[in-house]
Design a protein around this motif. Sequence first.
Motif, PDB file in Angstrom:
ATOM      1  N   VAL A   1      22.833  32.752 -40.475  1.00  0.00           N
ATOM      2  CA  VAL A   1      22.568  30.941 -39.988  1.00  0.00           C
ATOM      3  C   VAL A   1      23.704  30.384 -39.314  1.00  0.00           C
ATOM      4  CG1 VAL A   1      22.437  29.014 -41.018  1.00  0.00           C
ATOM      5  CG2 VAL A   1      20.956  30.777 -41.967  1.00  0.00           C
ATOM      6  N   ALA A   2      24.968  31.152 -39.855  1.00  0.00           N
ATOM      7  CA  ALA A   2      26.267  30.625 -39.060  1.00  0.00           C
ATOM      8  C   ALA A   2      26.417  31.198 -37.427  1.00  0.00           C
ATOM      9  CB  ALA A   2      27.529  31.086 -39.649  1.00  0.00           C
ATOM     10  N   THR A   3      25.880  32.356 -37.144  1.00  0.00           N
ATOM     11  CA  THR A   3      25.728  32.785 -35.782  1.00  0.00           C
ATOM     12  C   THR A   3      24.741  31.941 -34.804  1.00  0.00           C
ATOM     13  OG1 THR A   3      24.305  34.423 -36.200  1.00  0.00           O
ATOM     14  CG2 THR A   3      26.811  35.085 -36.562  1.00  0.00           C
ATOM     15  N   ARG A   4      23.627  31.495 -35.597  1.00  0.00           N
ATOM     16  CA  ARG A   4      22.532  30.694 -35.064  1.00  0.00           C
ATOM     17  C   ARG A   4      22.670  29.261 -34.909  1.00  0.00           C
ATOM     18  NH1 ARG A   4      21.047  35.731 -35.357  1.00  0.00           N
ATOM     19  NH2 ARG A   4      19.640  36.856 -34.258  1.00  0.00           N
ATOM     20  N   LEU A   5      23.941  28.782 -35.771  1.00  0.00           N
ATOM     21  CA  LEU A   5      23.739  27.472 -35.899  1.00  0.00           C
ATOM     22  C   LEU A   5      24.030  26.516 -34.932  1.00  0.00           C
ATOM     23  CD1 LEU A   5      24.165  25.517 -38.643  1.00  0.00           C
ATOM     24  CD2 LEU A   5      26.726  25.817 -38.051  1.00  0.00           C
ATOM     25  N   PRO A   6      24.383  26.888 -33.733  1.00  0.00           N
ATOM     26  CA  PRO A   6      24.253  25.716 -32.634  1.00  0.00           C
ATOM     27  C   PRO A   6      22.780  25.624 -32.083  1.00  0.00           C
ATOM     28  CG  PRO A   6      26.056  27.239 -32.153  1.00  0.00           C
ATOM     29  CD  PRO A   6      25.680  27.834 -33.313  1.00  0.00           C
ATOM     30  N   GLY A   7      22.014  26.632 -32.118  1.00  0.00           N
ATOM     31  CA  GLY A   7      20.513  26.626 -31.844  1.00  0.00           C
ATOM     32  C   GLY A   7      20.068  25.831 -32.973  1.00  0.00           C
ATOM     33  N   ILE A   8      20.189  26.059 -34.282  1.00  0.00           N
ATOM     34  CA  ILE A   8      19.498  25.191 -35.165  1.00  0.00           C
ATOM     35  C   ILE A   8      19.820  23.840 -35.067  1.00  0.00           C
ATOM     36  CG2 ILE A   8      19.381  25.009 -37.674  1.00  0.00           C
ATOM     37  CD1 ILE A   8      19.785  28.124 -37.750  1.00  0.00           C
ATOM     38  N   VAL A   9      21.212  23.678 -34.813  1.00  0.00           N
ATOM     39  CA  VAL A   9      21.388  21.861 -34.867  1.00  0.00           C
ATOM     40  C   VAL A   9      20.916  21.441 -33.507  1.00  0.00           C
ATOM     41  CG1 VAL A   9      23.602  20.469 -34.201  1.00  0.00           C
ATOM     42  CG2 VAL A   9      23.629  22.461 -35.823  1.00  0.00           C
ATOM     43  N   ASP A  10      20.629  22.203 -32.372  1.00  0.00           N
ATOM     44  CA  ASP A  10      20.088  21.429 -31.081  1.00  0.00           C
ATOM     45  C   ASP A  10      18.411  21.401 -31.551  1.00  0.00           C
ATOM     46  OD1 ASP A  10      22.350  21.606 -29.603  1.00  0.00           O
ATOM     47  OD2 ASP A  10      21.608  23.672 -28.752  1.00  0.00           O
ATOM     48  N   VAL A  11      17.874  22.057 -32.272  1.00  0.00           N
ATOM     49  CA  VAL A  11      16.371  21.845 -32.623  1.00  0.00           C
ATOM     50  C   VAL A  11      16.408  20.678 -33.580  1.00  0.00           C
ATOM     51  CG1 VAL A  11      14.413  22.970 -34.038  1.00  0.00           C
ATOM     52  CG2 VAL A  11      15.647  24.161 -32.247  1.00  0.00           C
ATOM     53  N   LEU A  12      17.333  20.506 -34.503  1.00  0.00           N
ATOM     54  CA  LEU A  12      17.292  19.397 -35.311  1.00  0.00           C
ATOM     55  C   LEU A  12      17.787  18.241 -34.913  1.00  0.00           C
ATOM     56  CD1 LEU A  12      18.748  21.048 -38.692  1.00  0.00           C
ATOM     57  CD2 LEU A  12      16.353  20.433 -38.186  1.00  0.00           C
ATOM     58  N   THR A  13      18.543  18.048 -33.721  1.00  0.00           N
ATOM     59  CA  THR A  13      19.067  16.636 -33.259  1.00  0.00           C
ATOM     60  C   THR A  13      18.278  16.439 -31.854  1.00  0.00           C
ATOM     61  OG1 THR A  13      21.056  17.861 -32.486  1.00  0.00           O
ATOM     62  CG2 THR A  13      20.985  16.692 -34.623  1.00  0.00           C
ATOM     63  N   PRO A  14      17.096  16.691 -31.353  1.00  0.00           N
ATOM     64  CA  PRO A  14      16.794  16.402 -30.113  1.00  0.00           C
ATOM     65  C   PRO A  14      16.988  15.042 -29.701  1.00  0.00           C
ATOM     66  CG  PRO A  14      14.997  16.702 -31.242  1.00  0.00           C
ATOM     67  CD  PRO A  14      15.969  17.057 -32.246  1.00  0.00           C
ATOM     68  N   PHE A  15      17.080  14.000 -30.643  1.00  0.00           N
ATOM     69  CA  PHE A  15      17.189  12.479 -30.358  1.00  0.00           C
ATOM     70  C   PHE A  15      18.605  12.389 -30.092  1.00  0.00           C
ATOM     71  CE2 PHE A  15      17.879  13.521 -34.979  1.00  0.00           C
ATOM     72  CZ  PHE A  15      19.245  13.230 -35.126  1.00  0.00           C
ATOM     73  N   ALA A  16      19.647  13.222 -30.187  1.00  0.00           N
ATOM     74  CA  ALA A  16      20.874  12.677 -29.763  1.00  0.00           C
ATOM     75  C   ALA A  16      21.154  13.436 -28.421  1.00  0.00           C
ATOM     76  CB  ALA A  16      21.782  13.220 -30.854  1.00  0.00           C
ATOM     77  N   GLU A  17      20.209  13.894 -27.783  1.00  0.00           N
ATOM     78  CA  GLU A  17      20.503  14.313 -26.448  1.00  0.00           C
ATOM     79  C   GLU A  17      20.985  13.312 -25.159  1.00  0.00           C
ATOM     80  OE1 GLU A  17      20.971  17.627 -24.146  1.00  0.00           O
ATOM     81  OE2 GLU A  17      19.924  17.651 -25.966  1.00  0.00           O
ATOM     82  N   ASP A  18      20.582  11.862 -25.421  1.00  0.00           N
ATOM     83  CA  ASP A  18      20.693  11.129 -24.386  1.00  0.00           C
ATOM     84  C   ASP A  18      22.094  10.139 -24.923  1.00  0.00           C
ATOM     85  OD1 ASP A  18      18.761  11.998 -22.917  1.00  0.00           O
ATOM     86  OD2 ASP A  18      17.465  10.457 -23.931  1.00  0.00           O
ATOM     87  N   TRP A  19      22.611  10.616 -26.105  1.00  0.00           N
ATOM     88  CA  TRP A  19      23.837   9.628 -26.456  1.00  0.00           C
ATOM     89  C   TRP A  19      24.953  10.148 -25.595  1.00  0.00           C
ATOM     90  CZ3 TRP A  19      23.322  10.225 -32.486  1.00  0.00           C
ATOM     91  CH2 TRP A  19      22.133   9.582 -32.959  1.00  0.00           C
TER      92      TRP A  19
END
Length: 156
Positions: A47-65
Amino acid sequence: MLRELRAGAGAFIRGLRTWARTPRLMLVGAIPALLVGLVVMAGFVLVATRLPGIVDVLTPFAEDWGDPARTLARVGAGAAVLVALVLVAVSTFTALTLAVGDPFYERIWLSVERDLGGFTPAEAGFWSSLRGAVATGLHLLGKSLLLGALLFLVGL
């Protein structure tokens, strides 16, 4: 009450003597916890090695922030994922260890019974022992997850 206290202390001392005579039993009992610990640690690493990808999937709403808000949301989501992983590991470690360890613990029990004498238990086969261990482990795991979810909701 004092008689029961003495009987309990005597059983404790006999247990320590048994352990001192056969320390390999303690090592056999530690194998399941070691195996489950290694699997849990591998899960953490995965999970730690894939955390950036997991976070990107969980926070698509923050892309334009803007940068500080997006970073804060993603760091918070990553921390939440890691905390959730720790909570699941802590709440299920015992159930998983008992499920994996049942054949080991049964072997320890049979060895102690043979050493102490006076009782000859019928040995169950490997597959029936494994079936019972898996059923017990799944039962404990289900209870742990249900209780963990309820406590999470109460805390929320």
